[in-house]
Design a protein around this motif. Structure first.
Motif, mmCIF file in Angstrom:
data_model
loop_
_atom_site.group_PDB
_atom_site.id
_atom_site.type_symbol
_atom_site.label_atom_id
_atom_site.label_comp_id
_atom_site.label_asym_id
_atom_site.label_seq_id
_atom_site.Cartn_x
_atom_site.Cartn_y
_atom_site.Cartn_z
ATOM 1 N N LEU A 184 -0.158 5.448 -7.603
ATOM 2 C CA LEU A 184 -0.473 4.663 -6.416
ATOM 3 C C LEU A 184 -0.834 3.386 -5.538
ATOM 4 C CD1 LEU A 184 0.301 8.907 -5.343
ATOM 5 C CD2 LEU A 184 1.825 7.766 -6.045
ATOM 6 N N CYS A 185 -0.164 3.425 -4.264
ATOM 7 C CA CYS A 185 -0.390 2.187 -4.386
ATOM 8 C C CYS A 185 -1.732 2.314 -3.745
ATOM 9 C CB CYS A 185 0.731 1.624 -3.089
ATOM 10 S SG CYS A 185 0.147 -0.251 -2.476
ATOM 11 N N PRO A 186 -3.047 1.582 -3.483
ATOM 12 C CA PRO A 186 -4.143 1.860 -3.155
ATOM 13 C C PRO A 186 -4.341 1.135 -1.146
ATOM 14 C CG PRO A 186 -4.294 0.556 -4.777
ATOM 15 C CD PRO A 186 -2.996 0.460 -4.678
ATOM 16 N N VAL A 187 -3.147 0.662 -0.978
ATOM 17 C CA VAL A 187 -3.115 0.035 0.376
ATOM 18 C C VAL A 187 -1.861 1.158 1.576
ATOM 19 C CG1 VAL A 187 -2.047 -1.454 1.919
ATOM 20 C CG2 VAL A 187 -3.270 -2.295 0.493
ATOM 21 N N CYS A 188 -0.706 2.183 0.849
ATOM 22 C CA CYS A 188 -0.176 2.656 1.458
ATOM 23 C C CYS A 188 -0.128 3.667 0.895
ATOM 24 C CB CYS A 188 1.080 1.864 1.935
ATOM 25 S SG CYS A 188 2.450 1.845 0.321
ATOM 26 N N GLY A 189 -0.428 4.405 -0.732
ATOM 27 C CA GLY A 189 0.204 5.076 -1.285
ATOM 28 C C GLY A 189 1.748 5.786 -1.490
ATOM 29 N N CYS A 210 3.172 -2.745 -9.135
ATOM 30 C CA CYS A 210 3.846 -3.520 -7.468
ATOM 31 C C CYS A 210 3.770 -2.460 -6.638
ATOM 32 C CB CYS A 210 4.650 -4.124 -8.010
ATOM 33 S SG CYS A 210 5.375 -5.411 -6.042
ATOM 34 N N CYS A 211 3.725 -2.518 -5.743
ATOM 35 C CA CYS A 211 3.944 -1.342 -4.652
ATOM 36 C C CYS A 211 5.862 -0.968 -4.216
ATOM 37 C CB CYS A 211 3.304 -1.003 -3.156
ATOM 38 S SG CYS A 211 3.527 -0.080 -2.500
ATOM 39 N N SER A 212 6.255 -0.165 -4.073
ATOM 40 C CA SER A 212 7.601 -0.610 -3.752
ATOM 41 C C SER A 212 7.914 -0.257 -1.928
ATOM 42 C CB SER A 212 8.102 1.012 -4.194
ATOM 43 O OG SER A 212 7.346 1.612 -4.270
ATOM 44 N N LEU A 213 6.652 0.025 -1.777
ATOM 45 C CA LEU A 213 7.064 -0.334 -0.137
ATOM 46 C C LEU A 213 6.305 -1.400 0.455
ATOM 47 C CD1 LEU A 213 7.624 1.215 2.383
ATOM 48 C CD2 LEU A 213 5.366 1.834 3.102
ATOM 49 N N CYS A 214 4.774 -1.806 0.194
ATOM 50 C CA CYS A 214 3.863 -3.080 0.979
ATOM 51 C C CYS A 214 3.952 -4.490 -0.068
ATOM 52 C CB CYS A 214 2.399 -2.140 1.325
ATOM 53 S SG CYS A 214 1.409 -2.533 0.292
ATOM 54 N N SER A 215 4.611 -4.024 -1.381
ATOM 55 C CA SER A 215 4.095 -5.034 -2.488
ATOM 56 C C SER A 215 2.751 -5.312 -2.683
ATOM 57 C CB SER A 215 5.168 -6.511 -1.364
ATOM 58 O OG SER A 215 6.453 -6.234 -1.599
HETATM 59 ZN ZN LIG Z 1 1.505 -0.422 -0.864
#
Ligand SMILES: [Zn+2]
Ligand SMILES: [Zn+2]
Length: 303
Positions: A184-189, A210-215
């Motif tokens: 999971l993305c370390p920035v937004c989960g 690559c995060c699906s939300l915050c890139s």
């Molecule tokens: Zn993210």
């Protein structure tokens, strides 16, 4: 379908041609100049090359252009001072910046071409109350797709992405402590959309999700299952005649896969655009009994 092939060893070797330019960054935040312009250009290119999906990819290019036009729209989104104790822009946090709703309404205005069914979708968005928009956002962010119209989902996702990406681009990398990143993305989960084999400098040959939300992109070892961590049963699947740039990295142990986009094979490959241009690969992986890890919010599963 070609493959499974190139079954790799569990250890990541030093990629050929890599240069020692310092330790690779565990985290890569999106460009402060907006990643959406490049992504839109890639969508346009893929729309030209892909006759069967041309109309769909051109619509996604328009949508990504709209995201780019919103880049300066969120200067007042509050960012946390401290990044400890969980992802700094956690999707499960109760505070959602309300300007994302304005972004969604602007997208609906911009994309209303006067032709059905797009106009009906845009009108539905413009006519929806704040509570309804928040309900759609909550469903999408929690990957609960039952409560959201698949036709509306790409627009809602685009507005949320624009908001989150402009925030993640303004974070300070130096404020992140040592981190244990997983799938999971370390920035937004959020879940990843795909992974990218990077080129150039200290990231040459390294794999980033690559995060699906915050890139945001975060480093994960190559030839290891993103889901169970095993390197034993990893194999690569590709579409016959579709080139080498996009493969499915699949784990026979836990039967999951994630797409791997190879910048050495195609420098302009984009995790969102090239994912949607290779939907045939997802169909083939499903036929083989593999489940995709993560999703592309511009096309929610099952739609
Ligand atoms: Zn993210
Ligand atoms: Zn696995």
């Amino acid at each position: 379908m070609s493959g499974p092939g190139n079954v790799g060893s569990a250890r990541e070797g030093t990629p050929k041609g890599s240069q020692s330019l310092g330790a690779p960054p565990p985290l890569r935040l999106p460009s402060r100049q907006s990643p959406f312009a490049k992504r839109a250009a890639r969508f346009w290119r893929l729309a030209e090359d892909n006759s069967s999906l041309a109309g769909y990819l051109a619509l996604m290019a328009d949508l990504t252009d709209a995201q780019h036009s919103l880049w300066e729209h969120f200067p007042h989104t509050l960012l946390p001072d401290s990044y400890t104790g969980g992802p700094p822009l956690d999707i499960s946090s109760r505070h959602r910046d309300p300007t994302w709703r304005e972004a969604l309404r602007l997208i609906a205005e911009r994309l209303d071409s006067g032709s059905e069914p797009l106009t009906a979708l845009c009108e539905r968005i413009r006519g929806a109350a704040d509570e309804e928009l928040e309900h759609w956002a909550a469903r999408l962010l929690s990957a609960d797709f039952e409560g959201i119209d698949p036709g509306l989902a790409p627009f809602v996702a685009a507005a949320l992405q624009a908001n989150w990406t402009s925030s993640s681009a303004r974070l300070d990398l130096d404020k992140f402590g040592a981190m244990e990143s997983g799938h999971l993305c370390p920035v937004c989960g959020s879940w990843p959309v795909a992974s990218v084999l990077q080129t150039g400098g200290s990231v040459q040959g390294l794999r980033y999700l690559c995060c699906s939300l915050c890139s945001t992109e975060w480093n994960r070892p190559r030839i290891h299952c993103i889901h169970c961590g095993s390197g034993k049963d990893v194999a690569y699947f590709g579409l016959e005649g579709a080139g080498e740039a996009v493969k499915a990295e699949a784990c026979a142990g836990c039967k999951t896969y994630v797409k791997l986009m190879n910048r050495e094979k195609e420098p302009f490959v984009d995790p969102f655009a090239d994912d949607l241009a290779t939907l045939g690969l997802d169909i083939l992986m499903a036929e083989q009994g593999y489940e995709r890890l993560g999703f592309n919010p511009l096309l929610i599963p099952g739609s």
